[in-house]
Scaffold this motif. Structure first.
Motif, PDB file in Angstrom:
ATOM      1  N   MET A  87       0.845  -1.188   0.000  1.00 22.13           N
ATOM      2  CA  MET A  87       0.000   0.000   0.000  1.00 22.13           C
ATOM      3  C   MET A  87       0.884   1.242   0.000  1.00 22.13           C
ATOM      4  O   MET A  87       2.094   1.170   0.216  1.00 22.13           O
ATOM      5  CB  MET A  87      -0.905   0.020   1.228  1.00 22.13           C
ATOM      6  CG  MET A  87      -0.180   0.274   2.530  1.00 22.13           C
ATOM      7  SD  MET A  87      -1.266   0.867   3.827  1.00 22.13           S
ATOM      8  CE  MET A  87      -0.103   1.810   4.804  1.00 22.13           C
ATOM      9  N   ARG A  88       0.276   2.407  -0.242  1.00 21.00           N
ATOM     10  CA  ARG A  88       1.016   3.655  -0.328  1.00 21.00           C
ATOM     11  C   ARG A  88       0.944   4.426   0.992  1.00 21.00           C
ATOM     12  O   ARG A  88      -0.098   4.454   1.654  1.00 21.00           O
ATOM     13  CB  ARG A  88       0.463   4.524  -1.452  1.00 21.00           C
ATOM     14  CG  ARG A  88       0.605   3.926  -2.848  1.00 21.00           C
ATOM     15  CD  ARG A  88      -0.083   4.807  -3.874  1.00 21.00           C
ATOM     16  NE  ARG A  88      -1.489   5.000  -3.552  1.00 21.00           N
ATOM     17  CZ  ARG A  88      -2.236   6.031  -3.937  1.00 21.00           C
ATOM     18  NH1 ARG A  88      -1.694   6.991  -4.684  1.00 21.00           N
ATOM     19  NH2 ARG A  88      -3.508   6.116  -3.604  1.00 21.00           N
ATOM     20  N   GLU A 148       0.936  -3.551   4.425  1.00 20.09           N
ATOM     21  CA  GLU A 148      -0.258  -3.136   5.145  1.00 20.09           C
ATOM     22  C   GLU A 148      -0.074  -3.370   6.639  1.00 20.09           C
ATOM     23  O   GLU A 148       0.336  -4.461   7.048  1.00 20.09           O
ATOM     24  CB  GLU A 148      -1.489  -3.890   4.641  1.00 20.09           C
ATOM     25  CG  GLU A 148      -1.894  -3.539   3.222  1.00 20.09           C
ATOM     26  CD  GLU A 148      -3.222  -4.167   2.829  1.00 20.09           C
ATOM     27  OE1 GLU A 148      -3.796  -4.922   3.655  1.00 20.09           O
ATOM     28  OE2 GLU A 148      -3.688  -3.914   1.706  1.00 20.09           O
ATOM     29  N   ARG A 195      -9.255   2.548   7.141  1.00 17.24           N
ATOM     30  CA  ARG A 195      -9.051   2.799   5.715  1.00 17.24           C
ATOM     31  C   ARG A 195      -9.246   4.295   5.509  1.00 17.24           C
ATOM     32  O   ARG A 195     -10.349   4.824   5.679  1.00 17.24           O
ATOM     33  CB  ARG A 195     -10.027   1.978   4.874  1.00 17.24           C
ATOM     34  CG  ARG A 195      -9.743   2.071   3.380  1.00 17.24           C
ATOM     35  CD  ARG A 195     -10.420   0.978   2.602  1.00 17.24           C
ATOM     36  NE  ARG A 195      -9.930  -0.355   2.961  1.00 17.24           N
ATOM     37  CZ  ARG A 195      -8.806  -0.892   2.511  1.00 17.24           C
ATOM     38  NH1 ARG A 195      -8.047  -0.206   1.665  1.00 17.24           N
ATOM     39  NH2 ARG A 195      -8.443  -2.095   2.904  1.00 17.24           N
ATOM     40  N   GLU A 200      -9.854   7.893   4.279  1.00 21.66           N
ATOM     41  CA  GLU A 200     -10.591   8.616   3.251  1.00 21.66           C
ATOM     42  C   GLU A 200     -10.067  10.033   3.062  1.00 21.66           C
ATOM     43  O   GLU A 200     -10.180  10.595   1.969  1.00 21.66           O
ATOM     44  CB  GLU A 200     -12.079   8.657   3.600  1.00 21.66           C
ATOM     45  CG  GLU A 200     -12.735   7.274   3.589  1.00 21.66           C
ATOM     46  CD  GLU A 200     -14.218   7.339   3.889  1.00 21.66           C
ATOM     47  OE1 GLU A 200     -14.680   8.359   4.449  1.00 21.66           O
ATOM     48  OE2 GLU A 200     -14.928   6.368   3.555  1.00 21.66           O
ATOM     49  N   GLU A 204      -2.817   4.967   2.875  1.00 19.58           N
ATOM     50  CA  GLU A 204      -4.082   4.329   2.509  1.00 19.58           C
ATOM     51  C   GLU A 204      -4.717   3.633   3.704  1.00 19.58           C
ATOM     52  O   GLU A 204      -5.948   3.538   3.795  1.00 19.58           O
ATOM     53  CB  GLU A 204      -3.842   3.336   1.370  1.00 19.58           C
ATOM     54  CG  GLU A 204      -3.456   4.030   0.071  1.00 19.58           C
ATOM     55  CD  GLU A 204      -3.192   3.061  -1.065  1.00 19.58           C
ATOM     56  OE1 GLU A 204      -3.738   3.279  -2.166  1.00 19.58           O
ATOM     57  OE2 GLU A 204      -2.450   2.070  -0.846  1.00 19.58           O
ATOM     58  N   PRO A 253      -6.526   9.439  -0.535  1.00 20.96           N
ATOM     59  CA  PRO A 253      -5.837   8.300  -1.209  1.00 20.96           C
ATOM     60  C   PRO A 253      -6.425   8.042  -2.595  1.00 20.96           C
ATOM     61  O   PRO A 253      -7.580   8.329  -2.856  1.00 20.96           O
ATOM     62  CB  PRO A 253      -6.089   7.143  -0.256  1.00 20.96           C
ATOM     63  CG  PRO A 253      -6.352   7.775   1.060  1.00 20.96           C
ATOM     64  CD  PRO A 253      -7.076   9.048   0.763  1.00 20.96           C
TER      65      PRO A 253
END
Length: 307
Positions: free
Chosen positions: A1-2, A18, A29, A31, A101, A307
């Motif tokens: 993931m970033r 992750e 997660r 947003e 993310e 993200p």
């Protein structure tokens, strides 16, 4: 993931594993994640110079997060998968922070997101409102006391004015001349134009000086000179508290995650008592643009990454 990391003035998007929540933790997660001046400080690589972190190859970025819980660790009781939340990532050395993310936070660092509020707005709340609440608690001013807020039109300053006014504190706000209507709308009783003889201007409207100051703009000694003898000065940056001249109690607020305080903030936001301000939205992979915009100054509200 970033996830975003920085060092030596450079912001990078890194590919990282992750994260998994441990006992008492939740995974969010992301947003939306706000960009704050502390992120610029972190990217500069100078945190160790102030004794705030060890020297690392890179530092993870981001304090404010709004998103949805997708996994919880053992022992979590107050939240579950699917819950929209806001939270504060307050540990400087965490390998993954809010500008990512996914982020893992302790349960005590999150609260339910304000009902009906878009994530990009909710992401502007945690760091600045908690800093404001904790700075006001540290100042300890009673109802009817006078407070000077420097940088009153900024992300932190605006919340300081609103939260102080809600406590019945009389606020003198320092901001650019064009921001007078804005800060008076937040609840400021007096306005002082930035760039004036600060102490003289404040003492002209509050004879003898204000009872206290929260120095959101890191003005330093000129703001101290506006405080009465025996008053209180609260700095918001490491190493920025002046000497306690004239018996003034000088201290520094170091913000901490606090779910109970964050829930109080959410209730105020839901009641329309706090003004969220989004200055712009950037995708995570264009975070450099947001950082460069913040460096140029004059931002009203918070820049937010998605993200």
């Amino acid at each position: 993931m970033r996830a975003l990391v920085g060092r030596d003035g450079v912001v990078q998007v890194a590919e990282v594993p992750e994260p998994e929540p441990g006992p008492g933790q939740v995974r969010i997660r992301v947003e939306a994640a706000a960009v704050n001046p502390i992120d610029l400080f972190t990217v500069s690589g100078t945190l160790p110079d102030y004794g705030l972190t060890p020297r690392l190859d890179t530092y993870a970025l981001g304090w404010d997060v709004a998103g949805v819980i997708d996994r919880v660790g053992p022992g979590v009781t107050a939240a579950g998968p699917g819950d929209p939340v806001i939270g504060l990532s307050d540990r400087l050395t965490d390998p993954i922070k809010a500008q990512a993310e996914l982020v893992v936070l302790d349960e005590h660092a999150v609260a339910p997101a304000p009902a009906g509020m878009p994530a990009v707005e909710a992401a502007t709340l945690p760091l600045n409102t908690l800093t404001a609440v904790q700075a006001l608690d540290l100042a300890g001013l009673a109802e009817g006391a006078s407070l000077l807020v420097t940088g009153a039109a900024g992300g932190l300053g605006g919340y300081l004015v609103e939260l102080a006014a809600l406590r019945g504190i009389r606020v003198a706000a320092v901001a650019a001349p064009g921001d007078e209507a804005l800060v008076r709308g937040f609840g400021a009783e007096w306005f002082v134009a930035r760039g004036a003889d600060l102490a003289g201007a404040v003492r002209a409207v509050v004879p003898g000086g204000v009872d206290g100051v929260v120095d959101a703009a890191v003005v330093g000694l000129p703001a101290l000179d506006a405080v009465r003898n025996g008053g209180v000065f609260v700095a918001v940056g490491a190493g920025q508290a002046p000497l306690p001249l004239r018996g003034i109690r000088a201290s520094t607020v170091f913000v901490r995650a606090d779910a109970a305080q964050l829930r109080d903030v959410v209730r105020l936001a839901e009641a329309g008592r706090l003004t969220t301000r989004v200055a712009g939205v950037h995708p995570l992979d264009r975070a450099t643009e947001a950082h460069e915009r913040l460096v140029r100054g004059g931002v009203r509200g918070r820049l937010v990454l998605t993200p």
